[in-house]
Motif scaffolding. Structure first.
Motif, mmCIF file in Angstrom:
data_model
loop_
_atom_site.group_PDB
_atom_site.id
_atom_site.type_symbol
_atom_site.label_atom_id
_atom_site.label_comp_id
_atom_site.label_asym_id
_atom_site.label_seq_id
_atom_site.Cartn_x
_atom_site.Cartn_y
_atom_site.Cartn_z
ATOM 1 N N ASP A 21 0.834 -1.203 0.000
ATOM 2 C CA ASP A 21 0.000 0.000 0.000
ATOM 3 C C ASP A 21 0.862 1.244 0.000
ATOM 4 O O ASP A 21 0.568 2.226 -0.715
ATOM 5 N N GLU A 22 1.933 1.271 0.814
ATOM 6 C CA GLU A 22 2.799 2.456 0.865
ATOM 7 C C GLU A 22 3.481 2.675 -0.480
ATOM 8 O O GLU A 22 3.612 3.812 -0.956
ATOM 9 N N ALA A 23 3.910 1.596 -1.127
ATOM 10 C CA ALA A 23 4.548 1.733 -2.436
ATOM 11 C C ALA A 23 3.558 2.226 -3.485
ATOM 12 O O ALA A 23 3.884 3.048 -4.346
ATOM 13 N N ALA A 24 2.304 1.775 -3.406
ATOM 14 C CA ALA A 24 1.308 2.211 -4.380
ATOM 15 C C ALA A 24 0.989 3.681 -4.200
ATOM 16 O O ALA A 24 0.765 4.414 -5.178
ATOM 17 N N ALA A 25 0.963 4.149 -2.916
ATOM 18 C CA ALA A 25 0.678 5.557 -2.668
ATOM 19 C C ALA A 25 1.793 6.458 -3.176
ATOM 20 O O ALA A 25 1.550 7.563 -3.694
ATOM 21 N N GLY A 26 3.057 6.052 -3.063
ATOM 22 C CA GLY A 26 4.170 6.878 -3.523
ATOM 23 C C GLY A 26 4.433 6.743 -4.998
ATOM 24 O O GLY A 26 5.246 7.494 -5.539
ATOM 25 N N LEU A 27 3.762 5.864 -5.705
ATOM 26 C CA LEU A 27 4.011 5.671 -7.121
ATOM 27 C C LEU A 27 3.543 6.854 -7.944
ATOM 28 O O LEU A 27 4.226 7.301 -8.866
ATOM 29 N N GLY A 28 2.375 7.466 -7.604
ATOM 30 C CA GLY A 28 1.863 8.595 -8.383
ATOM 31 C C GLY A 28 2.769 9.806 -8.267
ATOM 32 O O GLY A 28 3.089 10.463 -9.274
ATOM 33 N N ARG A 29 3.212 10.091 -7.055
ATOM 34 C CA ARG A 29 4.097 11.230 -6.875
ATOM 35 C C ARG A 29 5.434 11.012 -7.583
ATOM 36 O O ARG A 29 5.996 11.947 -8.179
ATOM 37 N N GLY A 30 5.929 9.841 -7.541
ATOM 38 C CA GLY A 30 7.193 9.574 -8.215
ATOM 39 C C GLY A 30 7.077 9.730 -9.725
ATOM 40 O O GLY A 30 7.998 10.229 -10.381
ATOM 41 N N LEU A 31 5.924 9.371 -10.286
ATOM 42 C CA LEU A 31 5.747 9.527 -11.734
ATOM 43 C C LEU A 31 5.696 11.003 -12.125
ATOM 44 O O LEU A 31 6.254 11.400 -13.164
ATOM 45 N N GLU A 32 5.034 11.822 -11.289
ATOM 46 C CA GLU A 32 4.957 13.255 -11.610
ATOM 47 C C GLU A 32 6.349 13.879 -11.580
ATOM 48 O O GLU A 32 6.717 14.659 -12.474
ATOM 49 N N ARG A 33 7.151 13.582 -10.531
ATOM 50 C CA ARG A 33 8.488 14.164 -10.444
ATOM 51 C C ARG A 33 9.372 13.697 -11.608
ATOM 52 O O ARG A 33 10.134 14.478 -12.179
ATOM 53 N N THR A 34 9.240 12.487 -11.978
ATOM 54 C CA THR A 34 10.047 11.967 -13.098
ATOM 55 C C THR A 34 9.673 12.644 -14.398
ATOM 56 O O THR A 34 10.551 12.980 -15.223
ATOM 57 N N ALA A 35 8.391 12.851 -14.631
ATOM 58 C CA ALA A 35 7.954 13.513 -15.870
ATOM 59 C C ALA A 35 8.480 14.943 -15.935
ATOM 60 O O ALA A 35 8.917 15.418 -16.994
ATOM 61 N N ILE A 36 8.453 15.654 -14.773
ATOM 62 C CA ILE A 36 8.945 17.042 -14.759
ATOM 63 C C ILE A 36 10.441 17.076 -15.064
ATOM 64 O O ILE A 36 10.921 17.903 -15.867
ATOM 65 N N GLU A 37 11.241 16.175 -14.484
ATOM 66 C CA GLU A 37 12.682 16.147 -14.719
ATOM 67 C C GLU A 37 12.989 15.823 -16.176
ATOM 68 O O GLU A 37 13.890 16.424 -16.782
ATOM 69 N N LYS A 38 12.281 14.920 -16.784
ATOM 70 C CA LYS A 38 12.509 14.581 -18.180
ATOM 71 C C LYS A 38 12.170 15.742 -19.098
ATOM 72 O O LYS A 38 12.851 15.992 -20.098
ATOM 73 N N ARG A 39 11.057 16.467 -18.765
ATOM 74 C CA ARG A 39 10.672 17.603 -19.598
ATOM 75 C C ARG A 39 11.763 18.670 -19.576
ATOM 76 O O ARG A 39 12.101 19.272 -20.589
ATOM 77 N N ARG A 40 12.299 18.985 -18.373
ATOM 78 C CA ARG A 40 13.362 19.989 -18.264
ATOM 79 C C ARG A 40 14.606 19.542 -19.042
ATOM 80 O O ARG A 40 15.268 20.363 -19.702
#
Length: 535
Positions: free
Chosen positions: A330-349
């Motif tokens: 459950d903890e890993a599933a909850a942190g998965l969405g936030r991790g995807l957003e941060r990764t997308a922002i870093e790739k865009r930059r």
């Protein structure tokens, strides 16, 4: 009156030829000794001849007699003769006129008592035992359940029927019979060949090689069992790669093959019992073992089942086992969405920084810079090529200048060599003339020596050379025959002559020929009446 020869006194003896005398001796000996029994030791035995006859001798400590066994009698012998065996031979004495010898023609042959055969067996047993053929370490165990059994025995006796009947009753398997003679001449060789033949079979061939061999024969006397004391049979049994059972004779009969075999059976039936187990006993034993196996399996399963129940009770429940992994999930599933957003922002930059360096004006400036660099390199290459061409052209000019004066130098050198060659030619002519003069002088001196030693100068002093008709010089009077045609060579030519009678000495020629004297001949005296010739 003297006589050189005198006649022998008259006799009443009849004149005979050698053949007639030999035939008479042969008939006398065969009549006097037409049936004899001789005891002696076999000597010089080498087996039967290629014709089937056997030639050897019988001897004792004082005498010896030649012996022969014809082919027909040899095939009827109960045992094979051997070197050194003491025997009693029955036959007749005859002579051989071709070499003035006598011999015994043997019709029957028997050992000189059982003691002689036993002594021969003991001697052979010691010999083969010393070679290790009876060593217990060489013996192999019999297979528990053979699939193919090979039997070496007579195909017509009761032995093979007893073996087959016993094997069928106990455990029916495939039996291969190799038929052999078990008694008489050649039986030992047949038994040995049968053992070697079974060993030579292919385990996967159409006739499968047996797993165990049985060599069997019924009971009999020592002479009847003699073939199984043959050295060839013992060696074949010892060399057999297939386990071998010896079943020769009854329980009290022992032969040498019993010592070489892996197992000795008291009787042929006993050999069959040793070769295969009892099928009924095996079925009963198998059923008992199956029942014991099923009972042991049931008890083992019940024991394992109870042990498993105890272990199950000691285990925690399913919810307790999955609580901690479920929480981590459950903890890993909850942190998965936030991790995807941060990764997308870093790739865009990262993409934006890369796109900033890909403007059109920057690419055009880079292309122009590359063009200038290529142009500078081409200019430097052109200048380098011009300098290289100028240097090569100067080297070529210098080489042409050096080569332009070469013909003049060569012409001067050629003129000098011509002068030197002319001088050498003059010297060679002078040396050749001197050499020819010396050779002529040497040849003239040799010719003078040859003329002084030639026989023709001797002929000029009044001598002559005497030759035969074929031109061969004759140097001795003994070489000339009376009336032989000769050739006399003088200094001025040759004449023909004919040889006369030889004399001891040649008298000197007289100054004048003497007057011939008249020769008187005395009359021969008459022979008296009592005077005769010696011949």
């Amino acid at each position: 009156m003297n006589t050189l020869f005198s006649s022998d006194p008259p006799t009443n003896l009849t004149e005979q030829t050698v053949s007639e005398l030999s035939g008479s001796i042969k008939r006398t000996v065969e009549t006097a000794f037409d049936h004899v029994r001789v005891r002696g030791e076999i000597s010089g035995y080498r087996g039967p001849h290629s014709s089937g006859h056997a030639y050897f001798a019988l001897k004792d400590d004082k005498a010896r007699i030649d012996a022969v066994i014809w082919k027909g009698s040899f095939s009827r012998l109960k045992f094979r003769p051997e070197e050194g065996m003491e025997v009693i031979a029955t036959g007749k004495v005859t002579t051989f006129p071709g070499s003035s010898k006598y011999q015994i023609v043997i019709e029957t042959l028997e050992p000189a008592g059982a003691g002689a055969l036993m002594a021969l067996i003991e001697e052979r047993k010691r010999k083969l035992g010393a070679e290790g053929l009876f060593d217990p370490a060489r013996k192999r165990p019999l297979p528990f359940m053979p699939q193919v059994i090979g039997v070496v025995t007579s195909p017509t006796g009761a032995v093979i029927r007893d073996i087959l009947h016993r094997i069928t009753d106990r455990f029916p398997v495939h039996v291969i019979v190799w038929p052999v003679k078990v008694q008489g001449e050649g039986s030992g060789d047949e038994v040995a060949n049968a053992i070697r033949g079974f060993n030579a079979l292919d385990p996967l061939g159409p006739i499968r090689r047996p797993d165990v061999l049985i060599v069997a024969r019924g009971g009999g006397s020592l002479e009847d069992l003699w073939s199984f004391n043959d050295e060839a049979v013992v060696r074949a049994a010892a060399a057999s790669a297939i386990p071998l059972i010896s079943a020769v004779g009854h329980e009290t009969d022992w032969t040498l093959i019993d010592y070489a075999a892996d197992v000795r059976a008291p009787t042929p039936t006993g050999a069959a019992e040793m070769a295969v187990p009892v099928k009924a006993d095996l079925d009963a034993q198998l059923a008992s073992l199956g029942a014991r196996l099923r009972g042991a399996t049931s008890r083992q399963m019940e024991t394992r089942r109870q042990s498993l129940r105890g272990l199950v009770r000691a285990l925690p429940s399913l919810d307790q086992l999955l609580a901690l992994p479920r929480r981590r999930f459950d903890e890993a599933a909850a942190g998965l969405g936030r991790g995807l957003e941060r990764t997308a922002i870093e790739k865009r930059r990262s993409f934006e920084r890369a796109a900033a360096g890909l403007r059109l004006d920057l690419l055009a400036n880079r292309l122009a810079e590359r063009r200038r660099q290529v142009g500078d390199q081409m200019l430097r290459m052109d200048r380098w090529l011009e300098r290289r061409l100028l240097g090569e052209r100067g080297r070529i000019d210098r080489a042409e200048a050096r080569l332009s004066g070469l013909p003049q130098r060569l012409s001067g050198q050629i003129a000098r060599e011509r002068l030197h060659l002319a001088a050498l030619a003059r010297q060679a002519g002078s040396a050749l003339g001197h050499s020819l003069s010396r050779s002529r002088a040497a040849i003239a001196a040799q010719d003078r020596v040859l003329q002084s030693l030639s026989y023709k100068n001797v002929l000029k002093r009044g001598y002559a050379v005497i030759r035969s008709e074929d031109g061969t010089p004759l140097t001795r009077a003994a070489e000339v025959a009376t009336g032989q045609a000769l050739s006399l060579q003088f200094a001025d030519g040759a004449v023909s002559a004919t040889a006369g009678a030889a004399t001891d000495a040649v008298p000197p020629a007289p100054a004048s020929p003497p007057a011939p004297r008249k020769r008187t001949t005395k009359p021969a005296p008459e022979k008296g009446p009592d005077q005769g010739s010696l011949f």
